[in-house]
Design an enzyme around this catalytic site. Sequence first.
Site, short mmCIF file in Angstrom:
data_model
loop_
_atom_site.label_atom_id
_atom_site.label_comp_id
_atom_site.label_asym_id
_atom_site.label_seq_id
_atom_site.Cartn_x
_atom_site.Cartn_y
_atom_site.Cartn_z
N LYS B 97 -8.12 7.98 4.24
CA LYS B 97 -7.29 8.38 3.10
C LYS B 97 -7.95 8.13 1.75
O LYS B 97 -7.78 8.91 0.83
CB LYS B 97 -5.90 7.72 3.12
CG LYS B 97 -5.92 6.26 3.41
CD LYS B 97 -5.35 5.98 4.78
CE LYS B 97 -5.95 4.68 5.29
NZ LYS B 97 -5.20 4.14 6.42
N ASP B 193 -3.34 1.85 -1.05
CA ASP B 193 -3.34 2.67 0.18
C ASP B 193 -2.22 3.72 0.16
O ASP B 193 -2.48 4.90 0.36
CB ASP B 193 -3.24 1.74 1.40
CG ASP B 193 -3.12 2.50 2.69
OD1 ASP B 193 -1.97 2.77 3.11
OD2 ASP B 193 -4.16 2.87 3.26
N LYS B 197 -2.52 8.09 0.02
CA LYS B 197 -1.76 8.99 0.88
C LYS B 197 -0.87 9.91 0.06
O LYS B 197 -0.73 11.10 0.35
CB LYS B 197 -0.91 8.20 1.88
CG LYS B 197 -1.75 7.42 2.87
CD LYS B 197 -0.96 6.27 3.47
CE LYS B 197 -1.78 5.58 4.55
NZ LYS B 197 -1.13 4.33 5.00
#
Lengths: 408, 408
Positions: B97, B193, B197
């Site tokens: 990602k 993170d 995404k």
Amino acid sequence: MKKNLKLGVFGFGCVGQGLYHVLNETHGVKAEIKKFCVKNRNKARIIDASYFTYNADDILNDPEIDVVVELIDDANAAFEIVKKAVENGKHVVTANKKMLAEHLEEIYELQKTYDRSILYEGAVCGSIPILRNLEEYYDNDLITSIEGIFNGSTNYILTKVFEERKNYAEALKAAQELGFAETDPSLDVKGYDPKFKLAIAITHTFGVFVRPENIINIGIDKISATDLKYARENNLTIKLVARSYKIRDEIFGFVAPQYIPTDNMLASVRNEYNAVLVEGAFAEKQVFIGKGAGSYPTGSAVLSDISALTFNYRYEYKKIAQNDGLPFSNNVLVDAVVSFPQGNLITPQDFETFKGGYQGGGFQNLHGSVPLEKLKEWAGWDNVSVILAPEINLKAVPASELVERLTA
Amino acid sequence: MKKNLKLGVFGFGCVGQGLYHVLNETHGVKAEIKKFCVKNRNKARIIDASYFTYNADDILNDPEIDVVVELIDDANAAFEIVKKAVENGKHVVTANKKMLAEHLEEIYELQKTYDRSILYEGAVCGSIPILRNLEEYYDNDLITSIEGIFNGSTNYILTKVFEERKNYAEALKAAQELGFAETDPSLDVKGYDPKFKLAIAITHTFGVFVRPENIINIGIDKISATDLKYARENNLTIKLVARSYKIRDEIFGFVAPQYIPTDNMLASVRNEYNAVLVEGAFAEKQVFIGKGAGSYPTGSAVLSDISALTFNYRYEYKKIAQNDGLPFSNNVLVDAVVSFPQGNLITPQDFETFKGGYQGGGFQNLHGSVPLEKLKEWAGWDNVSVILAPEINLKAVPASELVERLTA
């Protein structure tokens, strides 16, 4: 590759009207409605009369029309329309779960014979894209189960009964007024509607065709005030759950109410929302939640199917090739709670494994492991309600053993 | 149409090993691994040594290899591998990602230039088929928002902290031992993170490319014992939510913790499960829930992408064509709860609209409407925690007005 499709639509009810408005407002889908076919000449129509015909052949025989969209109630008439449309070289979009459940193998064969596409995402849990995902994403053979809340009307009723303490009759009336219920509400409350959807889902999940009459359905119509009290006292709610499993090389499936702990995800699926849980060997648990009833949710599924047809989309039914005729069976034991007025109507000896009971206020409930077919029989008796336990402990049983148990 | 693909896999960690086992056990996917490329010569390998190479070109230059599967950690090395693979005529499956968020526009251009497919379902919420659904099912332009729990590690921590009253450090350690956390846990707990995404999801939802550095992320690392107490007393839990909206012709998106009522669906998404809520004009609310972390969930997404490549699947990025460069903006007001030790660090006057506050036990929390960029600034101050209110009341603000408010 992307063509502009001309549509002929059967039916101008909520979904048909919703589709008309949606196609006008979205520029992303290259399709236009050429004609609506309706039965009732005298209903006031909100769009120009030239859109309407009362003769099905005006659509079915029109070579300009690429896609027939079937949005009528009558399952038999719907099948005749779909069949003729495909024979005449047209693709079809439908959402008629009863018609599909009763004719799915023929629907599959028609597509192969005439090389045309019949899509029906709206038939299974309205706006949830479950069939598309079963076909395209879960296309390998690793799914072990599919289950969920497949009926918006009964889920609406159960939510109102539990959360707002409405009585059943009030809640049913509200569901009908909101357009969530079938014309014949017993299709919802006796569990036939979720069973039709389950039959269709089973074909796309496990590659087998199951006649709906072979699937056992127990509804919510026998749930008593005692059951509701028992649920509340035990931090439970009740949901009508449709489920299907592959165990070794057999397929099982049935519809029944179940006690669900209030902190379980299914308990948070409210009103007309549906939920589908897919479990696979590697993806593990996957949940899809969306509105299962209503004109816009169903209309959006129909719209997505029409859009897919502009790209020549077809269901490939890959699992039929992979699974080569696995048998469907009702030879299972499940844990259930059976409640009825005090007396000897059902006793602990009637259970495969009796696990406990409660008596009080003129009622009793007994809890334990029972063959599914015996549960179905009990559910048909006056004043008996059957609700699956929070853990159903499903056990497949060889047929020979089960005959012994049922006749003992 | 369906070919037998030869795969070259970079990385032999959890996901690589899982993929090897899955491909051996499933007969539905016509693909086999020809080679693994790894860095570390000395790691014990559980499969035959002949599968391994230490030289990337043994895969990238091998004309027999159809698909490169990229499963390494290092985002920069990963991009170089993906780029060279496509330049050499191979398709790619990846789940990286950070690499994708930082290079998405180049990834898109590479596919067009070299007429090859790069698929990355596993990069956004692991096993949840969100990209496939955004591409194939929600392909018209009617989506208004996408949001959810996009990080398994932080959701695991928050679940353990709330339900098992573990302390944060214990819960983080457990997440790491279970393989849910990134190698550098600050990527999870500071919200980077889920931001990566979100950046990828925004492109597939709204058709715009957003640099991850332009997306505001507030993490869970500042949440205090006082915040937890406040949540419990008010029947709330805390979730780290990533969200993006289209309002008029602007796109907004950010990551921040939020107070969630315990009867809300998101509250029932526990441990390493992720959730994605898509809202559309016609489908209304759709929820997808599945495991977002772990080798099998990610491996199942990689497997589905490989299977799709056997059918020549490509992302079409239809919304890029439809949306023609809509701007991304952080000019919003949101309702948030800010807590810090008693004092004048932040006062009611600092809010656009102050809505209330609480003081006690040496702490205070203030609640009201604040520009997002000011919230991000406060979240960086020592001892200040920022958690969005249960209703965020998001308001887009013209840029000129907002400058006044921020500098007032």
